[in-house]
Design a protein around this motif. Sequence first.
Motif, short mmCIF file in Angstrom:
data_model
loop_
_atom_site.label_atom_id
_atom_site.label_comp_id
_atom_site.label_asym_id
_atom_site.label_seq_id
_atom_site.Cartn_x
_atom_site.Cartn_y
_atom_site.Cartn_z
N PHE A 241 0.85 -1.20 0.00
CA PHE A 241 0.00 0.00 0.00
C PHE A 241 0.88 1.25 0.00
O PHE A 241 0.58 2.23 -0.67
N VAL A 242 1.97 1.19 0.78
CA VAL A 242 2.91 2.33 0.84
C VAL A 242 3.42 2.61 -0.58
O VAL A 242 3.43 3.76 -1.04
N ASN A 243 3.80 1.54 -1.28
CA ASN A 243 4.28 1.70 -2.65
C ASN A 243 3.20 2.29 -3.55
O ASN A 243 3.46 3.19 -4.36
N TRP A 244 1.97 1.81 -3.41
CA TRP A 244 0.86 2.29 -4.24
C TRP A 244 0.69 3.80 -4.06
O TRP A 244 0.54 4.54 -5.02
N PHE A 245 0.74 4.24 -2.79
CA PHE A 245 0.57 5.68 -2.53
C PHE A 245 1.79 6.48 -2.96
O PHE A 245 1.67 7.64 -3.35
N ASP A 246 2.95 5.84 -2.93
CA ASP A 246 4.15 6.53 -3.39
C ASP A 246 4.02 6.85 -4.89
O ASP A 246 4.37 7.94 -5.34
N VAL A 247 3.48 5.91 -5.64
CA VAL A 247 3.25 6.13 -7.08
C VAL A 247 2.21 7.25 -7.25
O VAL A 247 2.36 8.15 -8.08
N ASP B 253 -1.84 -6.55 -0.52
CA ASP B 253 -0.65 -5.74 -0.25
C ASP B 253 0.51 -6.15 -1.17
O ASP B 253 1.21 -5.30 -1.74
N LYS B 254 0.65 -7.45 -1.37
CA LYS B 254 1.71 -7.97 -2.26
C LYS B 254 1.49 -7.48 -3.68
O LYS B 254 2.41 -7.11 -4.41
N ASP B 255 0.23 -7.51 -4.08
CA ASP B 255 -0.14 -7.10 -5.42
C ASP B 255 0.15 -5.60 -5.63
O ASP B 255 0.71 -5.19 -6.66
N LEU B 256 -0.18 -4.79 -4.64
CA LEU B 256 0.00 -3.33 -4.77
C LEU B 256 1.49 -2.95 -4.77
O LEU B 256 1.86 -1.88 -5.24
N ALA B 257 2.33 -3.89 -4.29
CA ALA B 257 3.78 -3.64 -4.27
C ALA B 257 4.36 -3.63 -5.69
O ALA B 257 5.46 -3.13 -5.92
N THR B 258 3.60 -4.13 -6.66
CA THR B 258 4.15 -4.24 -8.02
C THR B 258 3.87 -2.98 -8.86
O THR B 258 4.33 -2.87 -9.99
N THR C 38 4.22 0.49 -10.52
CA THR C 38 5.41 1.34 -10.74
C THR C 38 4.98 2.68 -11.36
O THR C 38 3.96 2.77 -12.03
N PHE C 39 5.79 3.68 -11.10
CA PHE C 39 5.50 5.01 -11.65
C PHE C 39 6.09 5.14 -13.04
O PHE C 39 7.27 4.88 -13.26
N VAL C 40 5.25 5.53 -13.97
CA VAL C 40 5.74 5.82 -15.32
C VAL C 40 5.42 7.29 -15.56
O VAL C 40 4.25 7.70 -15.50
N ALA C 41 6.48 8.08 -15.80
CA ALA C 41 6.27 9.52 -15.98
C ALA C 41 5.32 9.76 -17.15
O ALA C 41 5.57 9.31 -18.27
N PRO C 42 4.20 10.46 -16.91
CA PRO C 42 3.23 10.65 -17.98
C PRO C 42 3.70 11.68 -19.01
O PRO C 42 4.43 12.61 -18.68
N VAL C 43 3.28 11.46 -20.25
CA VAL C 43 3.53 12.47 -21.29
C VAL C 43 2.23 13.25 -21.40
O VAL C 43 1.24 12.76 -21.92
N ILE C 44 2.23 14.44 -20.81
CA ILE C 44 0.99 15.22 -20.69
C ILE C 44 0.76 16.10 -21.93
O ILE C 44 1.65 16.80 -22.38
N GLY C 45 -0.46 16.05 -22.43
CA GLY C 45 -0.84 16.92 -23.54
C GLY C 45 -0.98 16.20 -24.87
O GLY C 45 -0.84 15.02 -24.97
#
Length: 169
Positions: A39-45, A155-160, A162-169
């Motif tokens: 969950f911590v990882n999910w919110f970090d993203v 929780d294990k599932d949400l650990a996977t 990842t943040f992908v920087a969005p291309v906005i616009g």
Amino acid sequence: MINEKLEEAFNDQINKELYSEYLYYAMKVYFQELNLQGFVNWFDVQVQEERAHAVGMIDYLNERGGKVDLRAIEKPVVEGSTPLEVFEHVLRHEEYVTSRINHLADVAEEVRDRAALNLLDWYIKEQVEEEATVGSVLATLRLIGEDKKALLLLDKDLATRTFVAPVIG
Ligand code: OFO
């Protein structure tokens, strides 16, 4: 040059995106205290996404010759005392953000700014995705109920995530 009313609406939304970042940081801390690292990882993203949303608008306002006005960010208050209730709050918050993005698009329409509408199309689509992502976690949490083992599996599932920087616009 950007219309003054639209510039004000963008500055207001920039503040709301930064508040979203702050709110999700507070939720991340809530899950850190529960030692639910997925969950911590999910919110970090989530935190990183909200920062990207704010930066997208800041850069856009700059590009259009508008004045960026960074305002005080309200203290975040996490509503709820269980993971389920916290995610209900996330969904309420995202629905609120959607209504504000729609309002911003209404202002862009009112001042007939097609370029801004074009940018805001991206944010409108992003909100559909955000609400769907949160809705899916929420549905799983409702199924889980009081089952602690199932919560740890989620929780294990949400650990996977990842943040992908969005291309906005
Ligand atoms: Fe969560 O979409 Fe921006 O605020």
